[in-house]
Enzyme design. Structure first.
Site, PDB file in Angstrom:
ATOM      1  N   ASP A 264     -33.298  15.882   6.138  1.00  0.00           N
ATOM      2  CA  ASP A 264     -33.585  17.060   5.328  1.00  0.00           C
ATOM      3  C   ASP A 264     -33.950  16.557   3.930  1.00  0.00           C
ATOM      4  OD1 ASP A 264     -33.992  19.576   4.407  1.00  0.00           O
ATOM      5  OD2 ASP A 264     -32.110  20.407   5.140  1.00  0.00           O
TER       6      ASP A 264
HETATM    7  C1  BGC Z   1     -34.894  22.566   3.895  1.00  0.00           C
HETATM    8  C2  BGC Z   1     -35.623  22.140   5.152  1.00  0.00           C
HETATM    9  C3  BGC Z   1     -37.096  22.158   4.888  1.00  0.00           C
HETATM   10  C4  BGC Z   1     -37.383  21.229   3.746  1.00  0.00           C
HETATM   11  C5  BGC Z   1     -38.857  21.071   3.408  1.00  0.00           C
HETATM   12  C6  BGC Z   1     -35.311  21.760   2.680  1.00  0.00           C
HETATM   13  O1  BGC Z   1     -34.814  22.325   1.517  1.00  0.00           O
HETATM   14  O2  BGC Z   1     -33.496  22.466   4.077  1.00  0.00           O
HETATM   15  O3  BGC Z   1     -35.264  22.991   6.206  1.00  0.00           O
HETATM   16  O4  BGC Z   1     -37.804  21.833   6.044  1.00  0.00           O
HETATM   17  O5  BGC Z   1     -36.722  21.691   2.583  1.00  0.00           O
HETATM   18  O6  BGC Z   1     -39.341  22.146   2.724  1.00  0.00           O
END
Ligand code: BGC
Length: 741
Positions: A264
């Site tokens: 993540d």
């Molecule tokens: C989220 C993810 C997401 C990523 C990219 C993060 O803050 O938890 O689920 O895919 O950002 O935008």
């Protein structure tokens, strides 16, 4: 409720967490300018091609390859003729590269209980993804709705692991067929947004295996997902991004996953941990896996070059397997902004709307000359498309709000609706409009949340905003035919006002066709068929998981949100025990016999159905056997409709305590009035098993156990609406017949 300043801070935080669409578009343009053609298919298998590139890569190339490129990409490898690869958020449509069709939220897709429909939506989403030049879709999410207020429940598929796993597998398969790599997220036990970087989800092995992992497991084993995303939180004290047990022992060794694990965004907390534990790429950029840090870890012996090879090898193999390096960055054949996408989004939205209550035939709404429908509430015009954060689609290809939807649908009803008046009543001026409200044939009160107050980064209140509750009370005193619509990613408190209104629909977040889909259900153009993928409690304290949850968690301050996201060196991790264990959602309400406001699986129709005559493919089965359940389903009403047959399995007696029943199969059927059909639902051997921590070789580390005895097989139209049942005996291996593996 969040203050404006907090909202601004949150939005800024989101912009830095979620990549900027303009930057992402520039990235793509750059990728197109590069003179890469990719490698032509040459008969070698993806693993051979990956191995050949890997052997040829320098250490420096490998070091760079395992960290994100320009926020949303995988680095190009110019020496090897491999272009950059692009990712996009997420489950409701590729939002990261400008406007796109906003499909319903994942939780609304879950409310359809229809894998074929979810696959159809995913197919269109994957097509748009390829049209935009992205090859990796950062979804779907399958974290379990443990508490109704988790800010990301709308991005997930409800409270039941079997439902979420089945639907997410359908989604993933459809994307894979289009050459799009899904990263099922966030593994694992990421069930609250409050202080998401600082709270360890502490849970026992059985709970992990039976509740929080099966949806991931299904997407690996059934959906064959090529990708997963790790979570922000620690699990039992070990950060998910470096949790070897989750990412290697369970995922790769037990489930035989051979794809990629993407971190993540900014969720690494050390260098050697992720290197050794099964992660494949640090996103969005090198922070902990900088070349300097990784090389230092090699010197101290905290990590080995073989770890780096494994990561780069996994990335290459997965990308070759998906054909990413054998095609143009943008698929010239893939359609974007196509009316078919909007039609598919509308189809899914219609099927995801749940009619929770309908007394005195308040719905469908009347139409025709002289009929007046009033509509009020904050979401009549600013209808919520999706919740906020990285799944939010700010630029849709055209949102229809509820007011527009009502006007359009009322006006389109082939003559009969001619003259139906739709009046928008300002919530701020009820005094002036009270006569209109009193005189209206019905009043629709739009309630719920939106991308500002239900979002990634924080959890939302359980109660509807006070102004909305007041609105319901005031309007229901003026007109008895009130219909409340709710936009939210999960359950909300209804107890204090629901008796005042005859009809209630839960729309979750329905995407850009929210207005049309809702209006079609309200006017009865479409018969509702959605079913709740979560339980709606009557009282907050009826939900065991909220014990220990901070009081007034929703008033979280900007400082806390910043700190909850901030520098790991200043983070003091707190441990939250999932002390309710398996008793999540209906498992708890049914086992403890607590009446919910609206049960899991509940959803009304404008027609009526009945399930009867259950037949089992065998009376006795062995531990390795599956079972086919046949029931007859009849549409006993006067109009066409769809119904979901839900099969729950109840272990009559077991050595370890089990929930009184658990969903293990379902199917959605379309039935003409008076029609009756036989539905066959297949239960596999896992349907009867539980995780026994004492099982395994020499009382080892646990395993799935099939305990001989009797099981009730229950068929219902909701978890509290069981209409047919039968008993099957699970025998020990020697004493049983083997009807089908
Ligand atoms: C989220 C993810 C997401 C990523 C990219 C993060 O803050 O938890 O689920 O895919 O950002 O935008």
């Amino acid at each position: 409720m969040l203050s404006n300043i907090l909202k601004r801070i949150v939005q800024n935080a989101m912009l830095s967490a979620a990549p900027d669409a303009r930057q992402a578009e520039m990235n793509l343009a750059e990728a197109e300018d590069l003179d890469f053609t990719g490698l032509a298919p040459d008969g070698r298998r993806p693993e051979e091609r990956a191995a050949a590139v890997l052997t040829d890569m320098t250490l420096e190339e490998k070091l760079i390859f395992v960290t994100g490129y320009k926020s949303l990409g995988i680095h190009p490898l110019p020496r090897h003729g491999l272009p950059s690869v692009w990712m996009t958020d997420a489950t409701s449509g590729p939002r990261s590269y400008g406007a796109t069709t906003a499909f319903p939220s994942a939780v609304a897709m879950a409310a359809t209980w229809d894998p074929a429909l979810v696959a159809e939506a995913a197919d269109h989403i994957a097509e748009s993804t390829r049209a935009k030049g992205a090859s990796i879709l950062l979804g779907p999410g399958v974290n379990i709705a443990r508490i109704p207020t988790c800010g990301r429940n709308f991005e997930y598929m409800g409270e039941d692991p079997f439902l979420a796993g089945t639907l997410a597998s359908a989604y993933v398969k459809a994307c894979t067929e289009r050459g799009v790599i899904c990263t099922v997220k966030h593994m694992a036990a990421n069930n609250s947004e409050y202080d998401r970087h600082k709270i360890s989800s502490d849970l026992d092995e059985r709970t992990l295996r039976e509740i929080y992992l099966p949806a991931f497991e299904a997407t690996v084993k059934t959906g064959k997902t090529p990708g997963l995303m790790s979570a922000y939180n620690p699990v039992n004290g070990v950060w998910a991004s470096e949790n070897r047990k989750l990412l290697t022992v369970i995922l790769r060794e037990e489930w035989e996953f051979d794809g990629i694990v993407v971190s993540d965004w900014d969720s690494l907390y050390s260098t050697s941990g992720p290197l050794k534990s099964g992660l494949d790429i640090e996103m969005p950029r090198a922070r902990w896996l900088t070349p300097e840090r990784v090389k230092a870890a090699f010197v101290t012996g905290d990590a080995r070059e073989a770890d780096l090879d494994r990561m780069a090898g996994n990335l290459l193999r997965t990308l070759f397997s998906a054909g990413v390096y054998d095609r143009p960055v943008k698929d010239p054949e893939a359609r974007e902004f196509h009316p078919d996408h909007e039609a598919a989004a509308l189809k899914a939205a219609r099927a995801g709307i749940v009619l929770l209550k309908n007394e005195n035939s308040a719905l469908p709404l009347p139409r025709g000359p002289g009929i007046t429908i009033a509509v009020c509430g904050p979401l009549a015009v600013d209808s919520a498309v999706l919740g906020g954060g990285s799944c939010h689609i700010a630029r849709t290809t055209g949102t229809i709000n509820l007011l527009e939807g009502l006007k359009k649908v009322a006006g389109s009803a082939a003559g009969s609706a001619e003259g139906t008046k739709i009046v928008h009543v300002s919530s701020g001026n009820l005094g002036r409009d009270s006569q209109t409200i009193e005189d209206a044939d019905a009043v629709i009160i739009t309630c719920g949340f939106n991308y500002m107050n239900e979002s990634e980064l924080y959890d939302r209140p359980w109660r509807l905003p006070r102004s909305q509750r007041k609105l319901i009370h005031r309007i229901s005193r003026l007109n008895s035919r009130c219909i409340v619509t709710i936009s939210a990613g999960g359950g909300v408190e209804t107890e204090s006002w629901v008796e005042n209104v005859p009809a209630l629909i839960h729309g979750m977040y329905l995407g850009q066709t929210v207005g049309t889909a809702t209006a079609e259900i309200l006017f009865g153009i479409v018969n509702p068929s959605g079913k709740l993928p979560f339980t709606m409690a009557r009282k907050w304290n009826d939900i065991p998981a909220v014990r220990g949850y901070p009081r007034r968690y929703w008033t979280t301050s900007p400082g806390r949100i910043a700190a909850g996201q901030g520098n790991p060196r200043f983070r003091k991790v707190r441990h939250w025990r999932y002390s309710e264990g398996l008793m999540v959602g209906y498992r708890h309400f049914d086992t403890a016999d607590i009446e919910p406001a609206f049960p899991f699986g509940h959803g009304l129709s404008y027609t009526s159905f009945f399930i009867e005559n259950m037949q089992l493919s065998a009376d006795t089965i062995g531990p390795e056997d599956s079972l086919d359940v046949t029931v007859r389903v009849k549409n006993t009403g006067k109009r066409f409709g769809s119904e979901v047959v839900q099969i729950y399995v109840a272990d009559i007696e077991s050595r370890l305590p089990r929930p009184v029943k658990e969903l293990k199969g379902f199917t959605k059927l379309k039935l003409e009035p008076g029609e009756s059909v036989e539905a066959v639902i297949h239960l596999d051997k896992r349907a009867f098993r539980y995780w026994d921590p004492g099982a395994g070789e020499s009382g080892g580390s646990g395993g799935w156990t099939a305990e001989p005895g009797e099981f009730r097989i229950l068929a219902g139209r909701g978890s509290r609406n069981i209409e047919a049942e039968a008993i099957v005996t699970l025998g020990s291996p020697e004493s049983t017949s083997q009807p089908g593996a």
